[in-house]
Design an enzyme around this catalytic site. Structure first.
Site, PDB file in Angstrom:
ATOM      1  N   PHE A  39      -8.061  -3.651   5.174  1.00 15.22           N
ATOM      2  CA  PHE A  39      -8.306  -2.068   5.755  1.00 15.22           C
ATOM      3  C   PHE A  39      -9.021  -1.333   4.723  1.00 15.22           C
ATOM      4  O   PHE A  39      -9.674  -0.401   5.162  1.00 15.22           O
ATOM      5  CB  PHE A  39      -7.224  -1.228   6.211  1.00 15.22           C
ATOM      6  N   LYS A  40      -9.294  -1.769   3.465  1.00 19.11           N
ATOM      7  CA  LYS A  40      -9.825  -1.276   2.458  1.00 19.11           C
ATOM      8  C   LYS A  40     -10.116  -2.267   1.241  1.00 19.11           C
ATOM      9  O   LYS A  40      -9.533  -3.425   1.387  1.00 19.11           O
ATOM     10  CB  LYS A  40      -9.059  -0.067   1.866  1.00 19.11           C
ATOM     11  N   CYS A  54       0.006   3.126   6.860  1.00 20.70           N
ATOM     12  CA  CYS A  54       0.517   4.466   6.724  1.00 20.70           C
ATOM     13  C   CYS A  54      -0.116   5.470   7.597  1.00 20.70           C
ATOM     14  O   CYS A  54       0.754   6.175   8.313  1.00 20.70           O
ATOM     15  CB  CYS A  54       0.629   4.713   5.345  1.00 20.70           C
ATOM     16  N   GLU A  87       6.481   8.176  -1.885  1.00 19.91           N
ATOM     17  CA  GLU A  87       5.454   7.466  -2.710  1.00 19.91           C
ATOM     18  C   GLU A  87       4.021   7.795  -2.326  1.00 19.91           C
ATOM     19  O   GLU A  87       3.598   7.681  -1.250  1.00 19.91           O
ATOM     20  CB  GLU A  87       5.500   5.791  -2.643  1.00 19.91           C
ATOM     21  N   LEU A 143       4.570  13.138   4.629  1.00 16.40           N
ATOM     22  CA  LEU A 143       3.899  13.148   5.956  1.00 16.40           C
ATOM     23  C   LEU A 143       2.571  14.043   6.003  1.00 16.40           C
ATOM     24  O   LEU A 143       1.457  13.709   6.767  1.00 16.40           O
ATOM     25  CB  LEU A 143       4.751  13.446   7.328  1.00 16.40           C
ATOM     26  N   ARG A 164      -3.083  -4.430   7.690  1.00 12.79           N
ATOM     27  CA  ARG A 164      -2.550  -3.702   8.591  1.00 12.79           C
ATOM     28  C   ARG A 164      -3.122  -2.479   9.310  1.00 12.79           C
ATOM     29  O   ARG A 164      -3.598  -1.617   8.376  1.00 12.79           O
ATOM     30  CB  ARG A 164      -1.007  -3.169   8.116  1.00 12.79           C
ATOM     31  N   PHE A 195      -3.274  15.279   6.085  1.00  9.08           N
ATOM     32  CA  PHE A 195      -4.504  15.851   5.636  1.00  9.08           C
ATOM     33  C   PHE A 195      -5.419  14.933   5.300  1.00  9.08           C
ATOM     34  O   PHE A 195      -6.688  15.175   5.367  1.00  9.08           O
ATOM     35  CB  PHE A 195      -4.065  16.610   4.484  1.00  9.08           C
ATOM     36  N   THR A 253       8.654   6.300   3.505  1.00  7.76           N
ATOM     37  CA  THR A 253       8.206   7.429   4.236  1.00  7.76           C
ATOM     38  C   THR A 253       8.950   7.749   5.495  1.00  7.76           C
ATOM     39  O   THR A 253       9.296   6.780   6.161  1.00  7.76           O
ATOM     40  CB  THR A 253       6.856   7.305   4.534  1.00  7.76           C
TER      41      THR A 253
HETATM   42  N1  LIG Z   1       2.183   0.327   1.536  1.00 12.36           N
HETATM   43  C1  LIG Z   1       2.068   1.475   0.985  1.00 12.36           C
HETATM   44  O1  LIG Z   1       0.918   1.572   0.259  1.00 12.36           O
HETATM   45  C2  LIG Z   1       2.919   2.719   1.022  1.00 12.36           C
HETATM   46  C3  LIG Z   1       2.642   3.534   0.305  1.00 12.36           C
HETATM   47  C4  LIG Z   1       3.615   4.850   0.450  1.00 12.36           C
HETATM   48  C5  LIG Z   1       4.708   4.547   1.177  1.00 12.36           C
HETATM   49  N2  LIG Z   1       4.918   3.649   1.963  1.00 12.36           N
HETATM   50  C6  LIG Z   1       6.238   3.615   2.534  1.00 12.36           C
HETATM   51  O2  LIG Z   1       6.913   2.581   2.074  1.00 12.36           O
HETATM   52  C7  LIG Z   1       7.713   1.777   2.787  1.00 12.36           C
HETATM   53  C8  LIG Z   1       7.663   0.173   2.760  1.00 12.36           C
HETATM   54  O3  LIG Z   1       6.259   0.053   3.160  1.00 12.36           O
HETATM   55  P1  LIG Z   1       5.755  -1.382   2.799  1.00 12.36           P
HETATM   56  O4  LIG Z   1       4.234  -1.394   3.283  1.00 12.36           O
HETATM   57  O5  LIG Z   1       6.305  -1.679   1.421  1.00 12.36           O
HETATM   58  O6  LIG Z   1       6.514  -2.225   3.681  1.00 12.36           O
HETATM   59  P2  LIG Z   1       6.616  -3.712   3.901  1.00 12.36           P
HETATM   60  O7  LIG Z   1       7.075  -4.089   5.582  1.00 12.36           O
HETATM   61  O8  LIG Z   1       5.564  -4.515   3.147  1.00 12.36           O
HETATM   62  O9  LIG Z   1       7.892  -3.916   3.135  1.00 12.36           O
HETATM   63  C9  LIG Z   1       9.212  -3.534   3.499  1.00 12.36           C
HETATM   64  C10 LIG Z   1      10.359  -4.681   3.037  1.00 12.36           C
HETATM   65  O10 LIG Z   1      11.640  -4.333   3.385  1.00 12.36           O
HETATM   66  C11 LIG Z   1      12.320  -5.370   3.506  1.00 12.36           C
HETATM   67  N3  LIG Z   1      13.919  -5.232   3.903  1.00 12.36           N
HETATM   68  C12 LIG Z   1      13.807  -4.608   5.440  1.00 12.36           C
HETATM   69  N4  LIG Z   1      15.266  -4.441   5.398  1.00 12.36           N
HETATM   70  C13 LIG Z   1      15.864  -4.583   4.367  1.00 12.36           C
HETATM   71  C14 LIG Z   1      17.144  -4.658   4.046  1.00 12.36           C
HETATM   72  N5  LIG Z   1      18.143  -4.233   4.553  1.00 12.36           N
HETATM   73  N6  LIG Z   1      17.174  -5.009   2.693  1.00 12.36           N
HETATM   74  C15 LIG Z   1      16.395  -5.446   1.859  1.00 12.36           C
HETATM   75  N7  LIG Z   1      15.274  -5.397   2.165  1.00 12.36           N
HETATM   76  C16 LIG Z   1      14.858  -5.244   3.484  1.00 12.36           C
HETATM   77  C17 LIG Z   1      11.582  -6.232   4.322  1.00 12.36           C
HETATM   78  O11 LIG Z   1      11.804  -7.500   4.507  1.00 12.36           O
HETATM   79  C18 LIG Z   1      10.104  -5.867   3.749  1.00 12.36           C
HETATM   80  O12 LIG Z   1       9.943  -7.054   2.775  1.00 12.36           O
HETATM   81  C19 LIG Z   1       7.381   2.322   4.430  1.00 12.36           C
HETATM   82  O13 LIG Z   1       8.201   3.582   4.743  1.00 12.36           O
HETATM   83  C20 LIG Z   1       6.201   3.060   4.107  1.00 12.36           C
HETATM   84  O14 LIG Z   1       5.581   4.003   4.875  1.00 12.36           O
HETATM   85  C21 LIG Z   1       4.108   2.333   1.653  1.00 12.36           C
END
Ligand SMILES: NC(=O)c1ccc[n+]([C@@H]2O[C@H](COP(=O)([O-])OP(=O)(O)OC[C@H]3O[C@@H](n4cnc5c(N)ncnc54)[C@H](O)[C@@H]3O)[C@@H](O)[C@H]2O)c1
Length: 439
Positions: free
Chosen positions: A318-319, A256, A141, A201, A326, A206, A112
């Site tokens: 958280f749920k 998020c 996503e 976003l 987180r 919302f 995001t």
């Molecule tokens: N968790 C969710 O439900 C969710 C849903 C929609 C969108 N997102 C978005 O997706 C993104 C990731 O979220 P997440 O919850 O998976 O985060 P996270 O912190 O759990 O995972 C991110 C991963 O990226 C890795 N990383 C960082 N730099 C790197 C690099 N240079 N090369 C390879 N790997 C690297 C980290 O080691 C980590 O394992 C965020 O922008 C978040 O807003 C998350």
């Protein structure tokens, strides 16, 4: 990526991460995250067309399409600290893609990101003398943790945004074609890259806004003997409002919502849209207030002191159906109670490992107990903080007998049968409902 591998056996999917421990876990029998259905999905695909590796260089070199899903947390330093998205991981990844690539590729924004990030990424990627070209496509996503596998298999929609140029349309089609393997055509939305970035976003803003809206009304219900579940039931039957995301609670959490709204606030401020920024900021403020109100309510009703009293927290995730903690409201409730010198016993079916990390600074006053009966034994109060189904079916008569009297239940998720618990002998405090006190 596991879902793409499962639905597209013709494609090879390589997941790389700089975190060696995580990759080891993805390759082992204990996956690093809990998500219903994920184990089976990974088992079906791993070693066939889904691979986990730390060899970023080869993975970049071999790929035609790269989904970048690195973390984009809230910035903790410098300009925009506490609000803006920290894009250092994204930028490092973009530079790494550039350094390792020998041919042109499509780079997909899966993280995001603030609206207009693609502009900066294209500049970084394409100002090179290697003769390679990168098209940046936005594909946010929308999955929700706890139901991620189902959300990915049957998405409400998949959004794919690109530049509206010939190259942009070509790159967009490559990503659309992947999803067409299982997502109906009418559920795949195409848009400009800016609309796509901003839609993610906005969607989170919302969703969170609905929770803060009903939570604000829950406070008014508690003052007026209206029942928030009855109110949300009544308004939710209006087709224009709809019934989902109207459950009052101790507050929203997750990695998020807060981060994305604060990011939206920061973007609005940076464009001089102060009123818009304040409007969305209030969604986060109400959530902080609701968490704080929950702790205050416990304190006031437990005779203005919880010092030295054992309090069991039922749930820390958280749920439900996730081990993710987180931004969980449980963290703030636990911290609030510990600040009042309560003895906090935390139980959760999946989140105790993360709970220990979250509360590592508290050397005393906190224990972690997988068995809810043991967590509640000798406690003055129970606070339900995650809507896990198991908490609905516990033997509360047995629990009541093992607790200090008068025994309190604070139901932060409104999942228990409050009248029954009250008849048993508990004093029951739910969100947005009149208290059921025995004194
Ligand atoms: N968790 C969710 O439900 C969710 C849903 C929609 C969108 N997102 C978005 O997706 C993104 C990731 O979220 P997440 O919850 O998976 O985060 P996270 O912190 O759990 O995972 C991110 C991963 O990226 C890795 N990383 C960082 N730099 C790197 C690099 N240079 N090369 C390879 N790997 C690297 C980290 O080691 C980590 O394992 C965020 O922008 C978040 O807003 C998350």
């Amino acid at each position: 990526m596991a879902m793409i591998a499962y639905k597209c056996p013709q494609h090879k999917v390589v997941v790389v991460d700089i975190d060696k421990e995580k990759i080891r876990a993805w390759n082992g029998s204990n996956l690093p995250i809990f998500e219903p259905g994920l184990d089976e999905l990974v088992k079906k695909t791993r070693g066939k067309n889904l691979f986990f590796s730390t060899d970023t260089e080869s993975a970049i070199r071999e790929a035609q399409i790269i989904f970048v899903s690195v973390n984009t947390p809230t910035k903790t330093f410098g300009q925009g600290a506490g609000r803006a998205a920290d894009l250092q991981y994204w930028e490092k990844t973009a530079r790494q893609i550039l350094a390792c690539s020998r041919d042109s590729k499509v780079v997909v924004e899966k993280s995001t990101l603030p609206v207009r990030t693609a502009y900066a990424m294209e500049r970084i990627l394409n100002e090179n003398s290697k003769g390679v070209h990168f098209e940046v496509v936005s594909n946010p996503e929308f999955l929700a943790e706890g139901t991620a596998v189902r959300d990915l298999e049957f998405p409400d929609r998949v959004l794919i945004g690109s530049k509206e140029t010939e190259e942009g349309f070509r790159a967009r089609k490559e990503v659309v074609d992947i999803y067409l393997n299982w997502v109906p055509r009418e559920r795949i939305l195409e848009s400009s890259v800016w609309s796509s970035e901003l839609s993610k976003l906005t969607a989170n803003a919302f969703l969170a806004q609905r929770i803060s809206s009903i939570n604000s009304i829950s406070a008014l219900c508690e003052k007026t003997e209206a029942d928030v579940d009855q109110v949300s039931g009544a308004i939710g039957m209006d087709a224009r409002i709809g019934p989902k995301f109207l459950k009052a609670s101790v507050g929203f959490g997750g990695s998020c919502f807060k981060k994305d709204i604060l990011n939206l606030v920061y973007i609005c401020e940076s464009y001089g849209l102060e009123k818009v920024a304040r409007y969305w900021e209030s969604v986060v403020e109400i959530n902080d207030w609701q968490e704080n109100r929950f702790v205050q309510n416990m304190l006031v009703n437990m005779f203005n002191t919880v010092a030295g009293k054992k309090i069991a927290l039922f749930g820390f995730a958280f749920k439900a159906n996730t081990g993710d903690t987180r931004e969980s409201p449980a963290i703030y409730v636990a911290q609030g109670l510990l600040a009042e010198q309560a003895e906090v016993a935390i139980t959760d079916p999946k989140a105790l490992k993360n709970a220990r990390k979250d509360l590592k600074d508290f050397k005393k006053g906190v224990t972690f107990e997988p068995d809810p009966y043991k967590a509640a034994k000798g406690a003055h109060a129970i606070a339900v903080l995650t809507e896990w189904d198991i908490y609905k079916g516990l033997d509360y008569k047995r629990i009541l007998k093992s607790m200090v009297q008068p025994a309190f239940i604070f139901d932060g998720r409104n999942i228990l049968d409050h009248n029954r618990l009250y008849e048993m002998g508990f004093s029951v405090f739910a969100i947005g409902k009149a208290p059921l006190r025995h004194f």
